[in-house]
Design a protein around this motif. Sequence first.
Motif, short mmCIF file in Angstrom:
data_model
loop_
_atom_site.label_atom_id
_atom_site.label_comp_id
_atom_site.label_asym_id
_atom_site.label_seq_id
_atom_site.Cartn_x
_atom_site.Cartn_y
_atom_site.Cartn_z
N LYS A 114 0.82 -1.22 0.00
CA LYS A 114 0.00 0.00 0.00
C LYS A 114 0.85 1.27 0.00
O LYS A 114 0.35 2.36 -0.31
N ASP A 115 2.16 1.17 0.33
CA ASP A 115 3.06 2.33 0.28
C ASP A 115 3.75 2.46 -1.07
O ASP A 115 4.61 3.34 -1.25
N GLY A 116 3.44 1.58 -2.04
CA GLY A 116 4.03 1.67 -3.37
C GLY A 116 5.38 1.01 -3.49
O GLY A 116 6.11 1.27 -4.45
N ALA A 168 7.74 1.83 -6.71
CA ALA A 168 7.24 1.55 -8.05
C ALA A 168 7.46 2.71 -9.01
O ALA A 168 7.66 2.50 -10.21
N ILE A 169 7.47 3.97 -8.51
CA ILE A 169 7.59 5.12 -9.41
C ILE A 169 8.98 5.22 -10.02
O ILE A 169 9.17 5.93 -11.00
N GLU A 170 9.99 4.51 -9.48
CA GLU A 170 11.34 4.57 -10.05
C GLU A 170 11.43 3.91 -11.43
O GLU A 170 12.40 4.12 -12.16
N PHE A 171 10.42 3.13 -11.80
CA PHE A 171 10.46 2.40 -13.07
C PHE A 171 9.76 3.16 -14.19
O PHE A 171 9.50 2.61 -15.26
N SER A 195 -4.94 -2.38 -10.42
CA SER A 195 -6.11 -2.52 -9.55
C SER A 195 -5.62 -2.73 -8.12
O SER A 195 -4.46 -3.10 -7.87
N ILE A 196 -6.52 -2.47 -7.17
CA ILE A 196 -6.14 -2.58 -5.76
C ILE A 196 -6.32 -4.02 -5.27
O ILE A 196 -7.07 -4.80 -5.86
N ILE A 197 -5.61 -4.35 -4.17
CA ILE A 197 -5.75 -5.64 -3.48
C ILE A 197 -6.24 -5.34 -2.08
O ILE A 197 -5.66 -4.50 -1.37
N THR A 198 -7.32 -6.01 -1.67
CA THR A 198 -7.89 -5.76 -0.33
C THR A 198 -7.90 -7.05 0.47
O THR A 198 -7.84 -8.16 -0.09
N ASP A 199 -7.97 -6.89 1.81
CA ASP A 199 -8.09 -8.06 2.68
C ASP A 199 -9.56 -8.45 2.82
O ASP A 199 -10.43 -7.86 2.17
N GLY A 245 -11.57 -7.85 5.01
CA GLY A 245 -12.40 -6.78 5.55
C GLY A 245 -12.59 -5.63 4.58
O GLY A 245 -13.25 -4.64 4.92
N GLY A 246 -12.00 -5.70 3.39
CA GLY A 246 -12.14 -4.64 2.41
C GLY A 246 -11.11 -3.54 2.52
O GLY A 246 -11.19 -2.54 1.79
N ASP A 247 -10.10 -3.67 3.38
CA ASP A 247 -9.07 -2.64 3.53
C ASP A 247 -7.96 -2.84 2.51
O ASP A 247 -7.59 -3.97 2.17
N LEU A 248 -7.39 -1.71 2.02
CA LEU A 248 -6.33 -1.75 1.02
C LEU A 248 -5.04 -2.34 1.61
O LEU A 248 -4.58 -1.91 2.67
N ILE A 249 -4.48 -3.34 0.91
CA ILE A 249 -3.22 -3.92 1.36
C ILE A 249 -2.14 -3.88 0.27
O ILE A 249 -0.97 -4.15 0.53
N GLY A 250 -2.53 -3.52 -0.98
CA GLY A 250 -1.52 -3.47 -2.03
C GLY A 250 -2.14 -3.14 -3.38
O GLY A 250 -3.34 -2.93 -3.52
N LEU A 251 -1.24 -3.08 -4.40
CA LEU A 251 -1.64 -2.79 -5.78
C LEU A 251 -1.04 -3.84 -6.70
O LEU A 251 0.12 -4.24 -6.52
N MET A 252 -1.82 -4.29 -7.69
CA MET A 252 -1.31 -5.23 -8.68
C MET A 252 -1.45 -4.59 -10.07
O MET A 252 -2.49 -4.02 -10.39
N SER A 253 -0.37 -4.68 -10.88
CA SER A 253 -0.36 -4.06 -12.20
C SER A 253 0.18 -5.04 -13.23
O SER A 253 1.03 -5.88 -12.92
N SER A 254 -0.30 -4.89 -14.47
CA SER A 254 0.23 -5.65 -15.60
C SER A 254 0.58 -4.69 -16.72
O SER A 254 -0.05 -3.65 -16.88
N PHE A 255 1.63 -5.05 -17.52
CA PHE A 255 2.16 -4.13 -18.53
C PHE A 255 2.47 -4.88 -19.83
O PHE A 255 2.83 -6.06 -19.80
N ARG A 256 2.35 -4.14 -20.94
CA ARG A 256 2.76 -4.64 -22.26
C ARG A 256 3.52 -3.55 -22.99
O ARG A 256 3.17 -2.38 -22.91
N ASP A 257 4.58 -3.97 -23.74
CA ASP A 257 5.37 -3.02 -24.54
C ASP A 257 4.61 -2.73 -25.83
O ASP A 257 4.40 -3.62 -26.66
N ILE A 258 4.19 -1.47 -26.04
CA ILE A 258 3.44 -1.08 -27.25
C ILE A 258 4.23 -0.06 -28.06
O ILE A 258 3.64 0.71 -28.83
#
Length: 746
Positions: free
Chosen positions: A407-409, A435-438, A479-483, A485-498
Amino acid sequence: MKFWQRSLRTRLIFLFVLVAIVPLFVFGFIAYKTGRHRIVEDTEAHLSSVAVLKEQEIANWIEHLEHAINWVASSSQVRKHSSILVTKEKDTPEYSSSHTALVDEFKKTAGLQHLSPVFLLDPDSGRIIASSHHRWEGQFRKAKTWFTRGKSGTYVSKIFHSLTLTRPTLVIAAPITDRSGQLIAVIAGHANLEPLNEIMMERTGLGETGESYSVNRSNLLLTEIQFTSGAPFEKWISTYGINQALAGKPGVSLYKDYRDKKVIGAYRYLENLKVALVAEIDQSEAFAPVFTLRNTVIGVGLGLVVLVALLGIMFARSITKPVDQLVLGTEELGKGNLDYEIEVEAKDELGQLAEAFNSMTENLKEVTASRDELEREIAQRKRTEEELRKKELAIQSSLSAIAIADKDGIINYVNPSFLNLWRYQDQEEVLGKPAIEFWKNKEKAQKVMKEVEKSGDWSGELMALRKDDSTFHAEATASIITDSGGDLIGLMSSFRDITDRVRAQERLKKTLSDLERSNEELKQFAYVASHELQEPLRMVSSYTRLLEKRYKDELDEDAREFINYAADGAERMQKQINDLLHYSRITTKGKELKPTDAGSALAGAQDNLKKLIEENQAKVTNDELPKVQADESQLVRLFQNLVQNAIKFRGKETPNVHISAEEREDDWLFSVSDNGKGIEPEYQEEIFSIFKRLESREETEGTGIGLASCKKIVERHGEEIWVESELGQGSTFYFTLPKSGGENNE
């Protein structure tokens, strides 16, 4: 049959299953057909775009080669040295110095461009007098079409396999002229076809089985193919898509390719190179989603059949006799099914017995409850572990780059595709980093993360920053990942080279802009030629004639002669502008090529020349003429110019013109013969140049554009025109036209 009549339960189950299967079959069939149709449409549109992009890339490559040759041909130093080599003796110091300078220039050109060798040819003999490869010098190329056509303008040959180079190639030839436009020599170069092969082998957007390739008019493969190595100039391909393209019918269809595999293919015909281009993808890959849908429908249908069968059993049980339930309950209890409960609405002895049975099973359930709960917990844990293992395997093997951050990136997981795309060797280089370093634009990346946390998901494009500081365009989905109880615990991302797709879109946009600007310039030229230039000439002619009419008695003979010169000059210039305008519109205003009766076109030309024919008592005859694939109005003008030319340049005898046609394998060969003055051999190619005249205007009227228009009309149809003549023996003009109905598959 007795069992069917005696078993009410069987009949009810059959009816329930039948009612479920019929709607399911109808729904599944409609869904399958709709999905297949949609996939075919989407795939056809995508393949058409790929074919168009590749056609444009090939056109850009050819244009680049033409610019390279023309740039060398227009160099003042190249003109100077070429003139010396053509006119001076070989053993003179001046010849040797110019030869060395040209060879150095050609080597530079061969080193910088996709042209090798580059050489200079004598315009008369066709001998190579200077080359970037010394072993080519002294060879003769006079019989080559690219040499004869290269004298009058830049010419690109067809693709062929050179025995001298031992590789496939095409030739770019152009004239080297002095400042007055006189031909000095011909420069030519053999193109390296590797860029063409790279264009066709680029498989971006074509999936696993997609590919593109090209073949010539003899169905011979020109470029590499994915599933057979070393096939160019070794393999002949004849498929529905190839044959349609060679017939000049671009489109998209379903057919079998050279492997006898069913594919979806887009095909086009490249007129300038005389080759067919196709982009294909296996139907099995294209229809994979609809096959999945079909299997899903089948699976759901089977499950529904089972469910309906169970409902039928339950319904049958509810209406059978209580004694049957009691017997069945006893059997189930004997099998150890303690959850079975007999439902009896009757209050008689059977109802009491059923209640006693249910009470007994309830006591047995309490005894075994602990054991059953433990077994269920163990089974649930195994199922959870199996699901987690499957998900981990799916993420690891995914072709898309996937990353998971807390959740802190901070990155705490990436799959192998992520490491490959960002060019890292090990996960330890990535894990634990923000994550922003990429990303190149870190502020935008930070905003995206906040947007994901706020809305729950996000998709779009970002500029990624690799380990080596190189960048690429990435299509991202987060998209977000929740536990629980519905609380935010992380982020999941997918990427493609276009990146390739973005660059292709940019190239396409620039090409369309250039084409629009070029068309606008042509329209402006036509406007100026038809309005701005002709109006002053009409005024000069009108007022000059008016001056002659009003003051002819006051003017001396010289003044009247001068006025006639001015008026005649204005009228000749107006005719030249009109003819030049018609010349420029041959390609910009030409109509669609379609089946045309050559005999009718000749008759139209004779009607237009009726006055000229009668004044010269000319005899115009013809054999039976075929139907050809042509622009009818331009074919009339072609016959009109050739017949008019034969009558204007008549000899002492009455003009006699004969037109005939001979069918060849790939086209029709036309001939227009006359008994006129004839043409000297050294002028038989020059007469097709614009404004080229062999006689003065005092001897014969004309603007010098007629035969140039004939050549341009024939070349617009993809064919050739030439003349055979002897001085005093008349002339025969030959030209070819494609067969009607796309029969010309050359």
